[in-house]
Motif scaffolding. Structure first.
Motif, mmCIF file in Angstrom:
data_model
loop_
_atom_site.group_PDB
_atom_site.id
_atom_site.type_symbol
_atom_site.label_atom_id
_atom_site.label_comp_id
_atom_site.label_asym_id
_atom_site.label_seq_id
_atom_site.Cartn_x
_atom_site.Cartn_y
_atom_site.Cartn_z
ATOM 1 N N ASN A 120 0.831 -1.195 0.000
ATOM 2 C CA ASN A 120 0.000 0.000 0.000
ATOM 3 C C ASN A 120 0.876 1.261 0.000
ATOM 4 O O ASN A 120 1.777 1.404 0.827
ATOM 5 N N GLU A 121 0.610 2.154 -0.931
ATOM 6 C CA GLU A 121 1.403 3.379 -1.069
ATOM 7 C C GLU A 121 0.735 4.590 -0.424
ATOM 8 O O GLU A 121 1.192 5.725 -0.594
ATOM 9 N N ARG A 122 -0.329 4.349 0.348
ATOM 10 C CA ARG A 122 -1.043 5.467 0.998
ATOM 11 C C ARG A 122 -1.266 5.175 2.486
ATOM 12 O O ARG A 122 -2.381 5.238 2.994
ATOM 13 N N PRO A 123 -0.206 4.832 3.211
ATOM 14 C CA PRO A 123 -0.359 4.450 4.622
ATOM 15 C C PRO A 123 -0.926 5.558 5.498
ATOM 16 O O PRO A 123 -1.665 5.289 6.448
ATOM 17 N N ASP A 124 -0.583 6.801 5.205
ATOM 18 C CA ASP A 124 -1.091 7.907 6.024
ATOM 19 C C ASP A 124 -2.614 8.002 5.917
ATOM 20 O O ASP A 124 -3.311 8.257 6.913
ATOM 21 N N GLU A 125 -3.144 7.786 4.703
ATOM 22 C CA GLU A 125 -4.586 7.825 4.513
ATOM 23 C C GLU A 125 -5.266 6.650 5.209
ATOM 24 O O GLU A 125 -6.375 6.782 5.738
ATOM 25 N N VAL A 139 -10.146 -6.540 12.630
ATOM 26 C CA VAL A 139 -9.118 -7.479 12.187
ATOM 27 C C VAL A 139 -8.474 -6.871 10.950
ATOM 28 O O VAL A 139 -9.147 -6.649 9.938
ATOM 29 N N LEU A 140 -7.174 -6.588 11.050
ATOM 30 C CA LEU A 140 -6.429 -5.967 9.966
ATOM 31 C C LEU A 140 -5.464 -6.987 9.391
ATOM 32 O O LEU A 140 -4.563 -7.480 10.084
ATOM 33 N N TRP A 145 3.834 -1.878 6.161
ATOM 34 C CA TRP A 145 4.838 -1.801 7.226
ATOM 35 C C TRP A 145 4.746 -0.518 8.047
ATOM 36 O O TRP A 145 4.884 -0.536 9.273
ATOM 37 N N ASP A 146 4.515 0.620 7.385
ATOM 38 C CA ASP A 146 4.408 1.881 8.134
ATOM 39 C C ASP A 146 3.195 1.859 9.059
ATOM 40 O O ASP A 146 3.223 2.415 10.163
ATOM 41 N N VAL A 147 2.112 1.209 8.611
ATOM 42 C CA VAL A 147 0.934 1.066 9.448
ATOM 43 C C VAL A 147 1.209 0.075 10.572
ATOM 44 O O VAL A 147 0.866 0.317 11.744
ATOM 45 N N PHE A 148 1.857 -1.042 10.232
ATOM 46 C CA PHE A 148 2.147 -2.090 11.211
ATOM 47 C C PHE A 148 3.026 -1.559 12.345
ATOM 48 O O PHE A 148 2.823 -1.882 13.514
ATOM 49 N N ARG A 149 3.994 -0.715 12.010
ATOM 50 C CA ARG A 149 4.888 -0.161 13.037
ATOM 51 C C ARG A 149 4.129 0.713 14.033
ATOM 52 O O ARG A 149 4.525 0.827 15.197
ATOM 53 N N GLN A 150 3.039 1.321 13.592
ATOM 54 C CA GLN A 150 2.234 2.116 14.513
ATOM 55 C C GLN A 150 1.664 1.235 15.623
ATOM 56 O O GLN A 150 1.604 1.635 16.780
ATOM 57 N N PHE A 151 1.254 0.037 15.266
ATOM 58 C CA PHE A 151 0.679 -0.882 16.257
ATOM 59 C C PHE A 151 1.760 -1.501 17.146
ATOM 60 O O PHE A 151 1.571 -1.631 18.349
ATOM 61 N N THR A 152 2.866 -1.896 16.547
ATOM 62 C CA THR A 152 3.932 -2.497 17.352
ATOM 63 C C THR A 152 4.535 -1.481 18.313
ATOM 64 O O THR A 152 5.008 -1.844 19.389
ATOM 65 N N ARG A 169 5.151 -11.280 10.704
ATOM 66 C CA ARG A 169 5.331 -12.152 9.541
ATOM 67 C C ARG A 169 6.039 -13.436 9.955
ATOM 68 O O ARG A 169 7.013 -13.408 10.724
ATOM 69 N N ILE A 170 5.558 -14.564 9.472
ATOM 70 C CA ILE A 170 6.187 -15.850 9.733
ATOM 71 C C ILE A 170 6.848 -16.298 8.431
ATOM 72 O O ILE A 170 6.219 -16.930 7.564
ATOM 73 N N GLY A 171 8.113 -15.940 8.274
ATOM 74 C CA GLY A 171 8.841 -16.285 7.059
ATOM 75 C C GLY A 171 8.093 -15.856 5.817
ATOM 76 O O GLY A 171 7.615 -14.735 5.711
ATOM 77 N N LYS A 172 7.953 -16.781 4.881
ATOM 78 C CA LYS A 172 7.206 -16.515 3.656
ATOM 79 C C LYS A 172 5.869 -17.245 3.635
ATOM 80 O O LYS A 172 5.234 -17.361 2.582
ATOM 81 N N VAL A 173 5.450 -17.719 4.807
ATOM 82 C CA VAL A 173 4.238 -18.539 4.843
ATOM 83 C C VAL A 173 3.040 -17.853 5.493
ATOM 84 O O VAL A 173 1.911 -18.298 5.313
ATOM 85 N N ALA A 174 3.259 -16.783 6.240
ATOM 86 C CA ALA A 174 2.130 -16.098 6.888
ATOM 87 C C ALA A 174 2.446 -14.612 7.005
ATOM 88 O O ALA A 174 3.526 -14.233 7.463
ATOM 89 N N SER A 175 1.483 -13.788 6.615
ATOM 90 C CA SER A 175 1.667 -12.340 6.644
ATOM 91 C C SER A 175 1.269 -11.776 8.004
ATOM 92 O O SER A 175 0.625 -12.445 8.807
ATOM 93 N N PRO A 176 1.653 -10.527 8.289
ATOM 94 C CA PRO A 176 1.269 -9.905 9.564
ATOM 95 C C PRO A 176 -0.251 -9.762 9.692
ATOM 96 O O PRO A 176 -0.970 -9.714 8.697
#
Length: 348
Positions: A120-125, A139-140, A145-152, A169-176
């Motif tokens: 996503n290229e519009r994280p601020d929005e 449930v997101l 990544w910029d959005v995810f860092r806000q939560f972490t 993220r779990i390697g290449k098998v599961a996304s955040p």
């Protein structure tokens, strides 16, 4: 003098050829989809064809209308009935008539699901949108990544949703994935994060009591291997949740939210519904899908909520997510002891 009859003969012949082509296309569409449905548990291409059922249904209805206007033969009649039966299959586990009542019910829970999209290229929005949504649980899936860092970093600004679970993220098998709640949550530690996030939402008894919230995201079927792996995630999720429910002294109402990466009638959808006794929150009359977002009128309904008999979905709608290739889902569900009374009142 012979030109007029000859012209009529030519017109009839052209119409005959057109009718034959329509008939062949109709038979191909009907046999193709029903054949795919019968083998969808074995082959990934067939399962994807089933997920595209609403497209096939629409094309089939158009061909049926043309065929019946041109020929009105037994082939057209049988194919028309077969296309109508598709509506029953695609509507399995879904409400037929949406309801928008009980807005002020004390046990109403506002649920939001979003696949934010990792690129996503519009994280601020996206963050600005999240801060305007007055939900009870969210449930997101695939938060950029910029959005995810806000939560972490706990700097997301969603103060009314102070309780959260995070899957990195779990390697290449599961996304955040991120689960947010207005009420305190107790994590189901026995569920492997690879299959999703599960928790008990400790809602006060005066509002209807606790319920179980599950966030899910099955891998996209970009090939036979990924399709099989995603099916394995769904199968393991079903088995794990059944084990959790069996250990509960008093099973809690269940709300599952997320991106199944498969449409109505697909193997994954059928496995969820049969394995856990859940139904989809979207109604049959809600023909608009959630992916891809560019197909606003159709698309495939891969984002949804699934609920068991302890929950009644009263409203369901799509919402635009800035920069995402998915639509989000916003729903209102009645959860708790008064659900049976609500159902009884609907029958009066």
């Amino acid at each position: 003098m012979d030109e007029a009859p000859e012209s009529q003969h030519e017109s009839k012949r052209s119409r005959g050829w057109f009718g034959l082509i329509v008939r062949l296309l109709l038979v191909f569409v009907v046999l193709g989809w029903w054949g795919a449905y019968l083998i969808s548990s074995k082959f990934w291409i067939a399962d994807i064809a089933v997920s595209l059922g609403w497209f096939v249904f629409t094309i089939g209805m158009v061909l049926c209308a043309l065929g019946l206007m041109l020929r009105r033969g037994w082939v057209e009649v049988i194919c028309s009935l077969s296309v109508l039966m598709m509506f029953v299959v695609l509507g399995g586990g879904r409400t037929w008539v949406p309801s928008d009542g009980d807005e002020g019910a004390a046990n109403a829970v506002r649920v939001v699901e979003m696949n934010i999209y990792m690129a996503n290229e519009r994280p601020d929005e996206v963050l600005a949108l999240l801060r305007t949504i007055d939900a009870d649980v969210m449930v997101l899936v695939e938060p950029q990544w910029d959005v995810f860092r806000q939560f972490t970093g706990n700097i997301d600004g969603l103060d009314w949703l102070p309780y959260r679970m995070i899957r990195r993220r779990i390697g290449k098998v599961a996304s955040p994935m991120v689960v947010l709640s207005r009420w305190s949550i107790e994590r189901d530690e026995t569920l492997n994060e690879l299959y999703g996030l599960s928790c008990v939402v400790q809602r006060p008894d005066k509002l209807g009591g606790a319920f179980r919230l599950v966030g899910l995201h099955a891998p996209s079927p970009r090939g036979g291997e990924e399709w099989s792996r995603g099916n394995g995630v769904v199968e393991s999720l079903v088995s794990s949740l059944r084990g959790i429910e069996q250990r509960d002294v008093s099973p809690l109402p269940l709300i599952m939210v997320g991106d199944l990466n498969a449409g109505a009638g697909s193997w994954r959808d059928r496995r969820l519904r049969r394995g856990l006794g859940v139904v989809r929150g979207s109604s049959v009359l809600e023909l608009s899908g959630t992916f891809p977002a560019k197909l606003s009128m159709m698309g495939v309904g891969i984002d949804d909520i699934w609920v068991d008999e302890g929950v009644v979905v009263r409203s369901w709608e799509r919402m635009v997510i800035p920069g995402s290739d998915h639509f989000g889902v916003r729903a209102r569900a009645l959860v708790g002891d008064s659900v049976s009374a609500v159902l009884d009142s609907d029958l009066d």
